[in-house]
Design an enzyme around this catalytic site. Structure first.
Site, mmCIF file in Angstrom:
data_model
loop_
_atom_site.group_PDB
_atom_site.id
_atom_site.type_symbol
_atom_site.label_atom_id
_atom_site.label_comp_id
_atom_site.label_asym_id
_atom_site.label_seq_id
_atom_site.Cartn_x
_atom_site.Cartn_y
_atom_site.Cartn_z
ATOM 1 N N GLY A 49 -33.093 -2.027 -49.544
ATOM 2 C CA GLY A 49 -34.390 -1.934 -50.215
ATOM 3 C C GLY A 49 -35.478 -1.443 -49.279
ATOM 4 N N SER A 74 -37.116 2.407 -49.635
ATOM 5 C CA SER A 74 -38.018 3.361 -50.293
ATOM 6 C C SER A 74 -38.720 2.745 -51.500
ATOM 7 C CB SER A 74 -37.242 4.592 -50.749
ATOM 8 O OG SER A 74 -36.723 5.292 -49.647
ATOM 9 N N GLU A 131 -27.696 4.037 -39.859
ATOM 10 C CA GLU A 131 -27.668 4.753 -41.130
ATOM 11 C C GLU A 131 -27.606 6.261 -40.943
ATOM 12 O OE1 GLU A 131 -30.420 5.273 -45.164
ATOM 13 O OE2 GLU A 131 -30.857 3.676 -43.741
ATOM 14 N N GLU A 176 -38.618 16.410 -43.052
ATOM 15 C CA GLU A 176 -39.930 16.404 -42.393
ATOM 16 C C GLU A 176 -40.120 15.161 -41.537
ATOM 17 O OE1 GLU A 176 -39.842 19.053 -45.801
ATOM 18 O OE2 GLU A 176 -39.347 16.930 -45.600
#
Length: 381
Positions: free
Chosen positions: A131, A133, A248, A368
């Site tokens: 959990g 974003s 990740e 980005e």
């Protein structure tokens, strides 16, 4: 920091020895598995397959034996997951728990949290989602607005998460939320282990371009958590979550998402490629070897107890470019048009991964944001 930190790392012989056993298991377990399902790979969900891997000792294998793991080296785990991904095995059910939630609980969790979660993770029976974003807070993670307030010996959570992979199929979520008021955005954040069966949680799957449901919206409406749901130190969630992101962003799943298409492309081209086909497939092979070596270098740093955040971001950024380019180039190298239904294995895998590829540079951090991390790591910002 410099790019010299990507020193070549060789898999030790004792870890490499696992490869033959894993391949033999997968050859039997996936003998009737169609190519288009292999294209799902680490997004393919099969709870029973995860339990079979747990029984083999291949889930949570780097965790301590006292918690159900095998105390295997990070390189041994790398061999196993590399083979699983290369074969297109359906590993999504246990993936997040094995990759990051288990290590996170081991490092920051209480003894009770470790006992509650780690053995079940190692058995391939307990599934986690991440959990992070939120709406308007995607890769800009420090801008999250989901908040937990204290009420006596409880925490009450309100807010929303989005793009949460497998929330609709998971037992728990490790969520980053605000627990304090601070002028600096990275302060006042904490992580919680949330039981997704509790009242006050609404989960809504989001269909992707293929019609599948991997992502979700998750809503918290006066969700009540016990005091022991917090993991780690209150207010230190930012440091915890950034360390988690190194796990990740650096693994082989960050450059093998389109490997099923590379396999079918080589089969479709056959043993007599023309000059362009030979050049482009050779270029993919060279880049694949380079990305693998970079990923292994990050694994070595993680094994040494370091936090290679920027190096992991390099692997993720270059890996996503590689994964997205394979479907684009594959359409130019073979006359078989992509087809969603019917047609050859190559045509179906091409259609599927062409639709999925745009997500590869979103999940785990946008291009980005990753390049901002890389610039800071190189001293350019």
């Amino acid at each position: 920091m410099s790019i010299d930190q990507f020193k070549y790392s060789r898999i030790p012989p004792e870890a490499e020895a696992l490869r033959a056993e894993v391949r033999a298991f997968l050859a039997e377990a996936l003998k009737d598995y169609p190519a288009v399902r292999r294209a799902d790979s680490w997004m393919g969900f099969d709870a029973e397959f995860s339990r079979r891997l747990g029984a083999k000792g291949w889930v949570g294998m780097a965790l301590p034996k006292r918690h159900g793991g095998g105390e295997a080296s990070p390189f041994a785990r790398y061999v196993v997951i590399e083979e699983l991904l290369a074969a297109g095995a359906p590993v999504s059910a246990h993936w997040f728990a094995d990759r990051q939630s288990g290590p996170q609980i081991l490092h920051y969790g209480t003894d009770a949290q470790k006992e509650r979660h780690l053995p079940a993770i190692c058995r391939g029976e307990q599934f986690f989602c991440i959990g992070m974003s939120e709406p308007n807070s995607g890769s800009d993670l420090a801008s999250i607005k989901t908040r937990a307030r204290r009420e006596g010996d409880k925490w009450v959570v309100n807010g929303q998460k989005v793009w949460t992979t497998n929330a609709h199929r998971s037992h728990y979520m490790i969520a980053l939320v605000r627990t304090g008021e601070n002028s600096k955005r990275q302060e006042g954040l904490s992580q919680f282990i949330i039981d997704l069966s509790l009242p006050g949680i609404t989960i809504r799957p989001i269909k992707d371009l293929t019609g599948a449901e991997h992502f979700n919206e998750v809503f918290f409406d006066e969700l009540v958590l016990d005091a022991d749901a917090i993991i780690g130190t209150e207010g230190q969630g930012w440091g915890q979550v950034t360390a988690e992101l190194a796990f990740e962003r650096s693994g082989p799943e960050r450059f093998l998402s389109s490997i099923a298409l590379l396999h079918t492309l080589i089969d479709a081209v056959g043993r007599s490629p023309d000059a362009l086909q030979a050049k482009e497939i050779g270029r993919f092979a060279a880049r694949l070897v380079t990305l693998r070596n970079m990923s292994l270098a990050v694994t070595a740093q993680l094994a040494a107890g370091n936090n290679p955040a920027w190096e992991a971001s390099v692997v993720k950024d270059l890996g996503a470019v590689f994964e997205q380019e394979i479907p684009e180039v594959a359409q130019l190298l073979c006359e078989l048009p992509p087809t969603v239904q019917g047609g050859s294995d190559h045509a179906q895998v091409l259609a599927y991964l062409t639709q999925m590829a745009p997500s590869f540079s979103l999940r785990g951090g946008t291009r980005e944001i990753l390049r901002g991390i890389i610039a800071r790591g190189l001293g350019l910002r």
